[in-house]
Design an enzyme around this catalytic site. Sequence first.
Site, PDB file in Angstrom:
ATOM      1  N   HIS A 108       0.841  -1.201   0.000  1.00  0.00           N
ATOM      2  CA  HIS A 108       0.000   0.000   0.000  1.00  0.00           C
ATOM      3  C   HIS A 108       0.881   1.257   0.000  1.00  0.00           C
ATOM      4  O   HIS A 108       0.585   2.229  -0.687  1.00  0.00           O
ATOM      5  CB  HIS A 108      -0.886   0.033   1.248  1.00  0.00           C
ATOM      6  CG  HIS A 108      -1.833  -1.123   1.383  1.00  0.00           C
ATOM      7  ND1 HIS A 108      -1.682  -2.098   2.342  1.00  0.00           N
ATOM      8  CD2 HIS A 108      -2.948  -1.447   0.691  1.00  0.00           C
ATOM      9  CE1 HIS A 108      -2.659  -2.975   2.238  1.00  0.00           C
ATOM     10  NE2 HIS A 108      -3.444  -2.616   1.245  1.00  0.00           N
ATOM     11  N   GLY A 134      -2.921  -1.796  -7.314  1.00  0.00           N
ATOM     12  CA  GLY A 134      -1.799  -2.728  -7.368  1.00  0.00           C
ATOM     13  C   GLY A 134      -1.991  -3.799  -8.438  1.00  0.00           C
ATOM     14  O   GLY A 134      -3.095  -4.328  -8.604  1.00  0.00           O
TER      15      GLY A 134
HETATM   16  P1  AMP Z   1      -6.379  -4.035  -0.297  1.00  0.00           P
HETATM   17  O1  AMP Z   1      -6.270  -3.192   0.933  1.00  0.00           O
HETATM   18  O2  AMP Z   1      -5.789  -5.391  -0.143  1.00  0.00           O
HETATM   19  O3  AMP Z   1      -7.753  -4.003  -0.887  1.00  0.00           O
HETATM   20  O4  AMP Z   1      -5.468  -3.336  -1.379  1.00  0.00           O
HETATM   21  C1  AMP Z   1      -5.571  -1.980  -1.679  1.00  0.00           C
HETATM   22  C2  AMP Z   1      -4.726  -1.670  -2.889  1.00  0.00           C
HETATM   23  O5  AMP Z   1      -3.375  -2.031  -2.622  1.00  0.00           O
HETATM   24  C3  AMP Z   1      -5.145  -2.458  -4.136  1.00  0.00           C
HETATM   25  O6  AMP Z   1      -4.996  -1.627  -5.276  1.00  0.00           O
HETATM   26  C4  AMP Z   1      -4.168  -3.596  -4.147  1.00  0.00           C
HETATM   27  O7  AMP Z   1      -3.949  -4.136  -5.427  1.00  0.00           O
HETATM   28  C5  AMP Z   1      -2.920  -2.902  -3.636  1.00  0.00           C
HETATM   29  N1  AMP Z   1      -1.976  -3.887  -3.091  1.00  0.00           N
HETATM   30  C6  AMP Z   1      -2.215  -4.827  -2.140  1.00  0.00           C
HETATM   31  N2  AMP Z   1      -1.117  -5.591  -1.932  1.00  0.00           N
HETATM   32  C7  AMP Z   1      -0.168  -5.118  -2.786  1.00  0.00           C
HETATM   33  C8  AMP Z   1       1.185  -5.485  -3.059  1.00  0.00           C
HETATM   34  N3  AMP Z   1       1.787  -6.492  -2.437  1.00  0.00           N
HETATM   35  N4  AMP Z   1       1.852  -4.786  -3.993  1.00  0.00           N
HETATM   36  C9  AMP Z   1       1.259  -3.769  -4.659  1.00  0.00           C
HETATM   37  N5  AMP Z   1      -0.008  -3.364  -4.447  1.00  0.00           N
HETATM   38  C10 AMP Z   1      -0.717  -4.035  -3.522  1.00  0.00           C
END
Ligand code: AMP
Length: 313
Positions: free
Chosen positions: A49, A160
Amino acid sequence: MTDSTSHTTEQPTAPVVAHTRTELRAARAALTSRDVAVVMTMGALHDGHAQLVKRARAEHDHVIVTIFLNPLQFGPKEDLSRYPRTFDADMEICTSAGVDVVFAPTPDVVYPDGDPGVRISAGPLGTVLEGQSRPGHFDGMLTVVAKLLHLTGARTAYFGQKDAQQLLLIRRMVRDLDFPVEVVAVPTVREDDGLAMSSRNTYLTESDREVALCLSRALRAGGDAAAYGPSSIRRAAREVLVEEPLALVDYLVLVHPTTLADVPEWYRGEALLAVAARVGTTRLIDNTPVLVGPGGGMLDVFTPEATSLSAHP
Ligand code: AMP
């Protein structure tokens, strides 16, 4: 001449926190520029994030981070109630990354009339891969992304590559429904041993974590075979997974970046190698873009040509 007393360490300013629509409007109005980017999250922030926020920070005047566990995208048997909630630590990450505003609403703020009767439909691309295991997930995800784009007024949104199907569907929604928004993809951030960072990694026991490494290893093996074509890529990745019987594989696919259709053996160009598996009680996903063909291999993100939605295999 330097004077040690003049070296005050500048403390980063904490973001303004908005929990309600009114607070968000006020925080938005106080920003000095309209060049606002948004990073949408479900909290339990980690370095993945943080990288999204840093990119947004470097490329725009202001950054809004949303922290919202969207009930609409969780199935009845999924992990909404046990999803990690770490608001104070999240705020520290947002503070050091230079976030201007954190919008952290409760479900009744986002859905004041209860579950919305009108939703965004992800269409056929929302029923395959993750959508097959998680019916309705992508409709719920797109509905909240649309609402958060409206509420924050951001013109650029960072997502991401880790959630490749989500990213594709958001691009699709923006294009199909003419949202005035630019979508930017950020490469997957990994632990030193290759495990893709995820808020759900906190569910893994120490031995689960060892098992989970087979996902990224399989992707790397597939990427290393990229020069030899689709069946070699699939075979190399599968060989790694079969050696780890404790990873219960849901799917391992090599698909076209915009149609998610299996690429045929003659295909050369960019493709998505994606895997989902259950390890212990945790469902994990990982993926890598690959260039298939001579000189091919893993890519960080797809090129704009590969994700321009007119591209077909
Ligand atoms: P989440 O909180 O898991 O819904 O993720 C929020 C944002 O962070 C989304 O756009 C995800 O794709 C991105 N994200 C989560 N994990 C990663 C990672 N390891 N690398 C890059 N982006 C990430």
